[in-house]
Design an enzyme around this catalytic site. Structure first.
Site, PDB file in Angstrom:
ATOM      1  N   HIS A  82       0.919   6.552   0.975  1.00 44.34           N
ATOM      2  CA  HIS A  82       0.615   5.132   0.779  1.00 44.34           C
ATOM      3  C   HIS A  82       1.064   4.705  -0.612  1.00 44.34           C
ATOM      4  O   HIS A  82       0.911   5.448  -1.578  1.00 44.34           O
ATOM      5  CB  HIS A  82      -0.898   4.914   0.912  1.00 44.34           C
ATOM      6  CG  HIS A  82      -1.292   3.487   0.725  1.00 44.34           C
ATOM      7  ND1 HIS A  82      -1.221   2.569   1.746  1.00 44.34           N
ATOM      8  CD2 HIS A  82      -1.729   2.805  -0.370  1.00 44.34           C
ATOM      9  CE1 HIS A  82      -1.613   1.386   1.300  1.00 44.34           C
ATOM     10  NE2 HIS A  82      -1.921   1.509   0.016  1.00 44.34           N
ATOM     11  N   ASP A 161     -12.327  -4.432   7.050  1.00 48.86           N
ATOM     12  CA  ASP A 161     -11.462  -4.602   5.874  1.00 48.86           C
ATOM     13  C   ASP A 161     -10.638  -5.878   6.011  1.00 48.86           C
ATOM     14  O   ASP A 161     -10.428  -6.599   5.036  1.00 48.86           O
ATOM     15  CB  ASP A 161     -10.549  -3.380   5.702  1.00 48.86           C
ATOM     16  CG  ASP A 161      -9.560  -3.603   4.570  1.00 48.86           C
ATOM     17  OD1 ASP A 161     -10.011  -3.754   3.421  1.00 48.86           O
ATOM     18  OD2 ASP A 161      -8.347  -3.686   4.834  1.00 48.86           O
ATOM     19  N   ARG A 168     -11.685 -11.977   0.131  1.00 53.41           N
ATOM     20  CA  ARG A 168     -11.357 -11.633  -1.267  1.00 53.41           C
ATOM     21  C   ARG A 168     -10.150 -12.418  -1.742  1.00 53.41           C
ATOM     22  O   ARG A 168     -10.093 -12.876  -2.889  1.00 53.41           O
ATOM     23  CB  ARG A 168     -11.077 -10.126  -1.378  1.00 53.41           C
ATOM     24  CG  ARG A 168     -12.330  -9.277  -1.260  1.00 53.41           C
ATOM     25  CD  ARG A 168     -11.973  -7.812  -1.033  1.00 53.41           C
ATOM     26  NE  ARG A 168     -11.183  -7.259  -2.104  1.00 53.41           N
ATOM     27  CZ  ARG A 168     -10.339  -6.233  -1.980  1.00 53.41           C
ATOM     28  NH1 ARG A 168     -10.176  -5.641  -0.820  1.00 53.41           N
ATOM     29  NH2 ARG A 168      -9.664  -5.801  -3.017  1.00 53.41           N
ATOM     30  N   SER A 183     -10.828  -0.447   0.307  1.00 45.27           N
ATOM     31  CA  SER A 183      -9.945  -1.102   1.261  1.00 45.27           C
ATOM     32  C   SER A 183      -8.785  -0.170   1.650  1.00 45.27           C
ATOM     33  O   SER A 183      -8.503   0.046   2.829  1.00 45.27           O
ATOM     34  CB  SER A 183      -9.424  -2.400   0.631  1.00 45.27           C
ATOM     35  OG  SER A 183      -8.367  -2.930   1.360  1.00 45.27           O
ATOM     36  N   LYS A 187      -8.462   2.487   5.418  1.00 45.89           N
ATOM     37  CA  LYS A 187      -7.314   2.476   6.330  1.00 45.89           C
ATOM     38  C   LYS A 187      -6.619   3.843   6.373  1.00 45.89           C
ATOM     39  O   LYS A 187      -6.182   4.300   7.418  1.00 45.89           O
ATOM     40  CB  LYS A 187      -6.329   1.381   5.920  1.00 45.89           C
ATOM     41  CG  LYS A 187      -6.890  -0.008   6.256  1.00 45.89           C
ATOM     42  CD  LYS A 187      -6.044  -1.135   5.713  1.00 45.89           C
ATOM     43  CE  LYS A 187      -6.171  -1.265   4.230  1.00 45.89           C
ATOM     44  NZ  LYS A 187      -5.781  -2.517   3.631  1.00 45.89           N
TER      45      LYS A 187
END
Ligand code: URA
Length: 430
Positions: A82, A161, A168, A183, A187
Site C-alpha cells: 500500500h 471507513d 472526514r 482507515s 482496508k
C-alpha cells in the site's frame, strides 16, 4: 451508553474504550447516530488525540463492518502493498510483478485517484480492454495461476471507513494520524494478506509533510498490523519531488514499464527497496539481489504482461510504448535561464495534470487517462536557456495556464543542491 457521553469523554481528553468505539461504529452503520454527532466526535479526536489502543479498536470495528477476504489458501505466501499516495508513484506496477516473479501470491485491491494523488485503477484502465472488476472467483483463480492481480476494492469491504472518510473529507478531520492509520489498516486487514509492505510518503506531495509525522504514521500502522498478527513493514519515502519523470495515468504505466525493462532511477530504487524489505521481513536471504535479478532477466516484466492478458488488457501496450501516449497537443516547456534544476514542486505538477483534466476533485468526475507530462530535467540536472524542462501531453484545458503552472513548478539556480535521499526510514520492529 450513548453517543453524547462518548463525545463528552473525548472532548475532555479521555481515552475511549473498545466498547465505546464499537458502539459508535455499530450505530453509525445502523444509522442511529446522526452525521453531525460523528462529525463532533471526529473533531474532538483531532483536537484531543487518539492513541495506539484507540486506533486498534477503531481499525477492528471498521474491519468488522464489512466482508473480509480469506487468503489462507496461499499459506504464508500472500502479499499486499500500500502507498499512502503521492505524485508519479507507480511502484505497484513494479513491486507486485517482482514479488510474483519470485513465487509469492500478490492479491491487491486498489483505489482511484482523488485530489492531487493518482489512482492505480485509473492508470491500469489506460490499457485498452483491461478489467479491474473481477469476480471473487476470477480474482482467486488469477492469483493462484499467475501469482498476481490488481483489482478494484469491492463495495462491501469496510463500509464504515467509506462513511467515516466521506464525513472526514468535509469536516477538515482527515489529517489525524490515528484516524488515517485506522482507515488504511482496516482496508489492508480486510484484504487478507499475511505479509504487508506500506510505503508511507513524506514531503510536500504527501499527506504527511514532515519526517516525524510520517514516521509516527508508519509506526502506528505497523503497531496495528502486528497486533492483528500480520508480518508488516513500513518504508518512509521521499515525496518532496515527483517520484517518477512520467506523470499522468497512462504515462505512469509507461514510466513503470521503463523500469521493468531495465531503467534505473528513483522509481526503481523505491520499488526495489519496498520489495526487498518485505522479503527480508519474511526471512528471505539475498532479497535485494533476487529482486534486481527478476528485473534484469525480464521475469518481472513477463509477470506484468501475464496480469494484463489475464485481465483482458491489450498486451501490445507492453511492447509498444506509443499506445500509452495519446494527445492532441504535444508541447515543450522550456527554461528561461541557465543553471541547475534545484526544485520541482509535486503539487504544482499534479495541479497541471488536473488542469488538463487528468485528475478528479470529486469521486464522480470523469477524467482523461492519456494527458500528463514527462519531466526531462530532474533535480540537479544542468539546463540551458531554451532547453526543454518537460514535455506536455494535452487533450483538454487552457494550454497557456497549464504551461505556466508547469514552468512555475521548476526552480533553477546557479549551483546544485545536496542529492535528496529517497529512503528515509524503514520500520518493522515496534
Ligand atoms: N488513505 C486512506 O485510505 N485513508 C485515509 O484516512 C487517508 C489516506
Amino acid at each position: 451508553m450513548n453517543i453524547i457521553e462518548i463525545i463528552e469523554a473525548k472532548k475532555e481528553g479521555k481515552e475511549l474504550s473498545k466498547e465505546q468505539i464499537e458502539f459508535w461504529i455499530d450505530n453509525l452503520m445502523k444509522g442511529t447516530i446522526e452525521d453531525y454527532q460523528t462529525s463532533a466526535l471526529l473533531m474532538a479526536i483531532c483536537l484531543k488525540g487518539f492513541n495506539d489502543d484507540e486506533s486498534a479498536y477503531l481499525t477492528q470495528a471498521m474491519l468488522n463492518s464489512g466482508s473480509k477476504l480469506d487468503l489462507s489458501c496461499f499459506g504464508d505466501k500472500s502479499i499486499d502493498k500500500h502507498s499512502s499516495g503521492g505524485v508519479g508513484d507507480s511502484t505497484s506496477f513494479i513491486v507486485i510483478p517482482i514479488l510474483a516473479a519470485l513465487g509469492y501470491k500478490c492479491a491487491k485491491a486498489s483505489g482511484r485517484g482523488l485530489g492531487h494523488t493518482g489512482g492505480t485503477l485509473d492508470k491500469l484502465e489506460s490499457i485498452k480492454g483491461l478489467r479491474i472488476g473481477l469476480s471473487k472467483q476470477e480474482f482467486f483463480d488469477q492469483v493462484k495461476n499467475i501469482g498476481l492481480a490488481i483489482v478494484g476494492q469491492s463495495a462491501d469491504i469496510c463500509p464504515a471507513d467509506k462513511k467515516l472518510y466521506a464525513l472526514r473529507d468535509v469536516t477538515a478531520t482527515v489529517s489525524n494520524i490515528g484516524l488515517i492509520s485506522s482507515s488504511i489498516m482496516s482496508k489492508k486487514l480486510a484484504s487478507g494478506a499475511k505479509n504487508i509492505v506500506l510505503d508511507v510518503k513524506c514531503g510536500r506531495g504527501a499527506f504527511m509533510k514532515d519526517e516525524s509525522s510520517a514516521i509516527e504514521l508508519a509506526r502506528r500502522m505497523v503497531a496495528i498490523g502486528k497486533k492483528m498478527d500480520k508480518n508488516i513493514t513500513a518504508v518512509v519515502t521521499n515525496m518532496d519531488y515527483p517520484l517518477d519523470n512520467y506523470i499522468g495515468n497512462s504515462l505512469e504505466i509507461l514510466g513503470a514499464l521503463k523500469v521493468l525493462k531495465g531503467e534505473i532511477n528513483n522509481l526503481y530504487e523505491v520499488s526495489i527497496t519496498l520489495s526487498s524489505v518485505l522479503l527480508e521481513s519474511m526471512g528471505v536471504k539475498d532479497a535485494k539481489e533476487k529482486c534486481i535479478e527478476v528485473i534484469k532477466n525480464g521475469q518481472a516484466l513477463e509477470k506484468f504482461r501475464q496480469m494484463i492478458a489475464y485481465q483482458g488488457g491489450d498486451v501490445s501496450y507492453i511492447d509498444d510504448d506509443s499506445n500509452l501516449i495519446n494527445a492532441k497537443t504535444v508541447l515543450e516547456v522550456v527554461s528561461n535561464e541557465d543553471g541547475y534544476v534545484v526544485d520541482i514542486d509535486p503539487i504544482k505538477i499534479a495541479h497541471s495534470v488536473q488542469l488538463m483534466g487528468g485528475g478528479r476533485l470529486k469521486t464522480t468526475d470523469s477524467i482523461d487517462l492519456y494527458c500528463g507530462l514527462k519531466i526531462n530535467k530532474n533535480i540537479n540536472n544542468k539546463i540551458n536557456k531554451g532547453e526543454s524542462l518537460a514535455t506536455l501531453y494535452i487533450n483538454n484545458g487552457d494550454i497557456d495556464q497549464i504551461y505556466a503552472c508547469v514552468l512555475d513548478a521548476f526552480k533553477i539556480a546557479k549551483a546544485p543542491i545536496q542529492e535528496p535521499k529517497m529512503i528515509l526510514k524503514i520500520i518493522n520492529n515496534i
